[in-house]
Motif scaffolding. Structure first.
Motif, short mmCIF file in Angstrom:
data_model
loop_
_atom_site.label_atom_id
_atom_site.label_comp_id
_atom_site.label_asym_id
_atom_site.label_seq_id
_atom_site.Cartn_x
_atom_site.Cartn_y
_atom_site.Cartn_z
N UNK A 114 7.55 -1.01 -5.56
CA UNK A 114 6.94 -0.96 -6.89
C UNK A 114 6.61 0.48 -7.25
N UNK A 115 6.51 0.72 -8.56
CA UNK A 115 6.15 2.06 -9.01
C UNK A 115 4.77 2.44 -8.47
N UNK A 116 4.67 3.66 -7.97
CA UNK A 116 3.40 4.16 -7.45
C UNK A 116 2.39 4.31 -8.59
N UNK B 100 4.62 6.66 -11.04
CA UNK B 100 6.06 6.58 -10.78
C UNK B 100 6.79 7.90 -10.86
N UNK B 101 6.10 9.01 -11.15
CA UNK B 101 6.79 10.30 -11.29
C UNK B 101 7.12 10.93 -9.95
N UNK B 102 6.36 10.60 -8.91
CA UNK B 102 6.56 11.20 -7.60
C UNK B 102 5.81 12.51 -7.41
N UNK C 52 10.80 17.77 -7.25
CA UNK C 52 9.36 17.63 -7.07
C UNK C 52 8.92 18.60 -5.98
N UNK C 53 8.21 19.66 -6.41
CA UNK C 53 7.76 20.67 -5.45
C UNK C 53 6.40 20.32 -4.85
N UNK C 54 5.59 19.53 -5.58
CA UNK C 54 4.26 19.14 -5.09
C UNK C 54 4.18 17.60 -5.12
N UNK C 55 4.66 16.93 -4.05
CA UNK C 55 4.77 15.47 -4.09
C UNK C 55 3.44 14.74 -4.05
N UNK C 56 3.46 13.54 -4.56
CA UNK C 56 2.30 12.64 -4.56
C UNK C 56 1.95 12.26 -3.12
N UNK C 57 0.65 12.26 -2.79
CA UNK C 57 0.21 11.93 -1.42
C UNK C 57 0.42 10.46 -1.08
N UNK C 58 0.45 9.62 -2.10
CA UNK C 58 0.56 8.18 -1.85
C UNK C 58 2.00 7.75 -1.59
N UNK C 59 2.92 8.22 -2.42
CA UNK C 59 4.32 7.78 -2.28
C UNK C 59 5.21 8.87 -1.69
N UNK C 60 4.62 10.06 -1.41
CA UNK C 60 5.33 11.18 -0.78
C UNK C 60 6.53 11.64 -1.62
N UNK C 61 6.36 11.56 -2.93
CA UNK C 61 7.39 12.08 -3.83
C UNK C 61 8.45 11.09 -4.24
N UNK C 62 8.42 9.88 -3.70
CA UNK C 62 9.46 8.90 -4.01
C UNK C 62 9.19 8.18 -5.33
N UNK C 63 7.95 8.15 -5.77
CA UNK C 63 7.62 7.45 -7.01
C UNK C 63 7.50 5.95 -6.83
N UNK C 64 7.74 5.48 -5.59
CA UNK C 64 7.68 4.04 -5.31
C UNK C 64 6.98 3.80 -3.97
N UNK D 37 10.82 6.21 -12.39
CA UNK D 37 10.42 5.32 -13.48
C UNK D 37 11.59 4.62 -14.15
N UNK D 38 12.73 4.51 -13.45
CA UNK D 38 13.86 3.76 -13.98
C UNK D 38 13.52 2.27 -13.99
N UNK D 39 14.22 1.47 -14.82
CA UNK D 39 13.94 0.04 -14.88
C UNK D 39 14.11 -0.66 -13.54
N UNK D 40 13.34 -1.72 -13.35
CA UNK D 40 13.45 -2.49 -12.10
C UNK D 40 14.69 -3.36 -12.11
N UNK D 41 15.15 -3.70 -10.91
CA UNK D 41 16.27 -4.64 -10.79
C UNK D 41 15.80 -6.07 -11.01
N UNK D 42 16.63 -7.02 -10.68
CA UNK D 42 16.32 -8.43 -10.88
C UNK D 42 16.10 -9.12 -9.53
#
Length: 373
Positions: free
Chosen positions: A140-142, A147-149, A191-203, A236-241
């Motif tokens: 899921x999006x962080x 969701x930016x990472x 992404x030079x400064x990644x999110x601590x929660x998702x580690x830059x993956x955005x998910x 932040x791309x659309x989710x699959x099904x």
């Protein structure tokens, strides 16, 4: 030597649109390109002439100057001939759409992966329909970085290799080929400064709870598609099904074959011989089944409309009852004596009371006769 009119070179009217100019140049380029005519100076000359005409007429300011002043109004040093572009730039502009888009477009958004969930159902729930709550492991999006990472307070930076397009062009002989940028992997950003929660993956990995409405009449292998309930896409791309696939558990009484239900009904030798009436089960409740005298094992009785209504429409199926005549066991002395008397009472006419015995005996005799040398 005087130059030919550019509109004449491309064989288009002076009112030609941008799309008509491109189509005309594509046709001439495919015909006269040097790679297709190696060593032919005449076709190379025609190709350069077409390229020069297209370079001028596809540029609105140059075209306006040409329409007003002719060749004298066009600065050939800046806009004529090939300049610094060469063959590759011409085909990058004209044929880029064949390989995934024009030169300035961003990379396609990558939709999240589709997921499959195997749902086990009882036959009763599959026939009647039900609502089932399931838990699905997914991405899921962080929520921390939306969701930016990128870490809170920062944002992704434009990729310096592809300039944010997500793709780079490589010249391969006759064509210019567009490929995914190796640095940003098609995202267009770094992404030079990644999110601590998702580690830059955005998910992030989570278990998602969902309620699935199972329609009446589903069968083994049927799938329900839940749009947008698959994995979240990257950046932040659309989710699959999510595809929920049905697996119907074995039933202790019934077997299903499309819209029909089958069940075996054991009866006593007395009921089979004399006939009678007994209760049989159905998914809608108890039913009465009449057994005619002389019923044999494997005889089937069809009860119309007591099967399954298919999920895709159509008539309701039937319930088919297969008869199994049971031989009595653990007889008392008195019961054995009665059976012996019963056998003696049929005497020489016993064969007429066994409709299958004669045909079986005749088949056996023929089998042994055919085996004789």
């Amino acid at each position: 030597m005087s130059q030919r009119d550019y509109y004449e070179v491309l064989d288009v009217p002076r009112t030609a649109t941008e799309a008509e100019l491109k189509k005309a140049f594509r046709r001439l380029a495919m015909k006269y390109h040097p790679d297709r005519n190696p060593g032919n100076e005449e076709t190379e000359k025609l190709f350069k002439e077409a390229k020069e005409a297209y370079d001028v007429l596809s540029n609105s300011s140059k075209r306006a100057a040409y329409d007003q002043f002719g060749h004298a109004g066009v600065d050939q040093a800046a806009g004529g001939g090939f300049g610094g572009g060469g063959f590759g730039d011409a085909f990058s502009d004209i044929f880029g759409d064949i390989f995934g888009g024009g030169g300035g477009g961003r990379s396609r958004v990558r939709k999240g992966a589709d997921l499959q969930y195997n749902l086990e159902l009882s036959l009763e729930d599959a026939v009647a329909g039900t609502t089932v709550k399931i838990k699905v492991p997914t991405m899921k999006h962080c929520t921390t970085c939306a969701g930016s990472g990128a870490k809170e307070g920062s944002s992704p930076e434009t990729c310096s290799t592809c300039g944010g397009h997500g793709q780079v062009r490589m010249q391969q002989g006759f064509f210019s080929v567009q490929q995914t940028c190796p640095k940003c992997r098609g995202n267009g950003t770094i992404i030079s400064d990644p999110c601590n929660n998702c580690h830059g993956h955005g998910r992030v990995k989570e278990h998602k709870s969902l309620s699935v409405e199972v329609p009446a009449g589903v069968d083994n292998g049927d799938r329900i598609r839940l749009t947008g309930e698959g994995e979240a896409g990257e950046a932040n791309a659309p989710a699959g099904d999510l595809y929920v696939q049905m697996h119907i558990k074995p039933h202790p009484i019934f077997e299903r074959d499309n819209a029909d239900l089958y069940c075996e009904v054991p009866i006593s030798i007395v009921t089979a011989s004399l006939g009678g009436e007994l209760e049989v089960p159905s998914l809608g409740g108890r039913l009465n089944l009449k057994i005619p005298p002389g019923t044999q094992t494997h005889k089937s009785f069809r009860m119309r409309g007591k099967g399954v209504k298919p999920v895709r429409g159509g008539p309701v199926g039937d319930l088919i009852c297969r008869i199994i005549v049971e031989t009595p066991v653990k007889l008392s002395s008195e019961q054995k004596e009665l059976l012996e008397k019963f056998g003696e009472s049929m005497g020489k006419a016993a064969k007429k009371h066994s409709p299958n015995e004669k045909s079986w005996m005749d088949g056996m005799k023929k089998f042994f006769e055919d085996m004789k040398p």
